[in-house]
Design a protein around this motif. Structure first.
Motif, PDB file in Angstrom:
ATOM      1  N   GLU A  71       0.725  -1.183   0.091  1.00  0.00           N
ATOM      2  CA  GLU A  71      -0.141  -0.067  -0.043  1.00  0.00           C
ATOM      3  C   GLU A  71       0.755   1.238  -0.027  1.00  0.00           C
ATOM      4  OE1 GLU A  71      -3.494   2.395   0.239  1.00  0.00           O
ATOM      5  OE2 GLU A  71      -2.984   0.438  -0.754  1.00  0.00           O
ATOM      6  N   ALA A  72       2.067   1.260   0.809  1.00  0.00           N
ATOM      7  CA  ALA A  72       2.945   2.379   0.538  1.00  0.00           C
ATOM      8  C   ALA A  72       3.431   2.621  -0.630  1.00  0.00           C
ATOM      9  CB  ALA A  72       3.931   2.277   1.837  1.00  0.00           C
TER      10      ALA A  72
ATOM     11  N   ARG B  27       2.228   1.715  -3.559  1.00  0.00           N
ATOM     12  CA  ARG B  27       1.215   2.097  -4.395  1.00  0.00           C
ATOM     13  C   ARG B  27       0.681   3.623  -4.165  1.00  0.00           C
ATOM     14  NH1 ARG B  27      -4.425   3.390  -4.567  1.00  0.00           N
ATOM     15  NH2 ARG B  27      -4.629   2.934  -2.438  1.00  0.00           N
ATOM     16  N   LEU B  28       0.720   4.228  -3.019  1.00  0.00           N
ATOM     17  CA  LEU B  28       0.689   5.687  -2.486  1.00  0.00           C
ATOM     18  C   LEU B  28       1.722   6.442  -3.107  1.00  0.00           C
ATOM     19  CD1 LEU B  28      -0.961   5.123   0.864  1.00  0.00           C
ATOM     20  CD2 LEU B  28      -2.333   5.737  -1.228  1.00  0.00           C
ATOM     21  N   ASP B  29       2.891   6.030  -2.864  1.00  0.00           N
ATOM     22  CA  ASP B  29       3.989   6.689  -3.534  1.00  0.00           C
ATOM     23  C   ASP B  29       3.868   6.724  -5.202  1.00  0.00           C
ATOM     24  OD1 ASP B  29       6.852   7.775  -3.276  1.00  0.00           O
ATOM     25  OD2 ASP B  29       7.430   5.889  -4.446  1.00  0.00           O
TER      26      ASP B  29
ATOM     27  N   LEU C 149       1.147   6.942  -6.876  1.00  0.00           N
ATOM     28  CA  LEU C 149       0.259   7.710  -7.149  1.00  0.00           C
ATOM     29  C   LEU C 149       0.638   9.363  -6.818  1.00  0.00           C
ATOM     30  CD1 LEU C 149      -3.147   6.105  -5.874  1.00  0.00           C
ATOM     31  CD2 LEU C 149      -2.371   6.398  -7.978  1.00  0.00           C
ATOM     32  N   ALA C 150       1.637   9.308  -5.980  1.00  0.00           N
ATOM     33  CA  ALA C 150       1.971  10.844  -5.645  1.00  0.00           C
ATOM     34  C   ALA C 150       3.009  11.184  -6.829  1.00  0.00           C
ATOM     35  CB  ALA C 150       2.738  10.813  -4.362  1.00  0.00           C
TER      36      ALA C 150
ATOM     37  N   ARG D 255       0.805  11.983  -9.810  1.00  0.00           N
ATOM     38  CA  ARG D 255       0.243  13.369  -9.678  1.00  0.00           C
ATOM     39  C   ARG D 255       1.267  14.596 -10.113  1.00  0.00           C
ATOM     40  NH1 ARG D 255      -2.247  11.105  -5.178  1.00  0.00           N
ATOM     41  NH2 ARG D 255      -0.596  11.998  -3.866  1.00  0.00           N
TER      42      ARG D 255
END
Length: 135
Positions: free
Chosen positions: A12-13, A15-17, A19-20, A23
C-alpha cells in the motif's frame, strides 16, 4: 517471522508513492504543457522508467501520458482560438505543438472540428449571432 499485514502495508505504501509521483507528472504537464515534454524526461523526473510511467499512468488515469499532454494543449488552444489575436499556426506553436498538421488532426479529434472552423464558430458566437457555444 514477518507478519502478513506488513507485506500489505508495504504494498500500500508503494502504491501511494506511485500515485504521488503520477500526480507530480500530471501537475508538471498542466504547468509546462507549452514546453517540449516527452515521456522519457517526465519519467526521469519521478525516478521511473518510461515504460513504468506509461503503464502506471494509464492504470491511474485511463489514458497515455501523451494523450493527457495533448488534451491539455488542445484545451488551451481552444481558449486561445476563442480570442482573435493569434493565427491558428501561432496558437499551434504557443501551446507547444511543433507540427500544424498534427495539431489540426488532434484538435479535430478532440473538439470535433478543425481549429479554423472552431475559430469561425467562436467569432460567430462572440458576435452573438447564434448564442451557442461551439462544439
Amino acid at each position: 517471522m514477518c507478519r502478513p499485514e506488513w507485506g500489505r502495508a508495504r504494498t500500500e505504501a508503494r502504491r501511494l508513492d506511485d500515485l504521488a509521483r503520477l500526480r507530480r507528472v500530471r501537475d508538471r504537464i498542466d504547468r509546462e504543457y507549452a514546453r517540449p515534454l516527452n515521456v522519457e524526461a517526465l519519467a526521469r523526473g519521478v525516478h521511473m522508467s518510461a515504460g513504468q510511467l506509461g503503464r502506471r499512468f494509464r492504470q491511474a488515469y485511463g489514458g497515455s501520458v501523451y494523450a493527457y499532454l495533448m488534451a491539455r494543449r488542445i484545451e488551451r488552444a481552444a481558449a486561445l482560438l476563442w480570442r482573435d489575436d493569434l493565427s491558428v499556426t501561432e496558437v499551434c506553436f504557443a501551446v507547444g505543438c511543433s507540427s500544424p498538421g498534427t495539431f489540426s488532426t488532434c484538435f479535430t479529434e478532440l473538439v470535433g472540428m478543425p481549429p479554423s472552423a472552431y475559430r469561425r464558430r467562436a467569432a460567430t458566437v462572440g458576435a452573438g449571432r447564434d448564442g451557442h457555444w461551439p462544439g
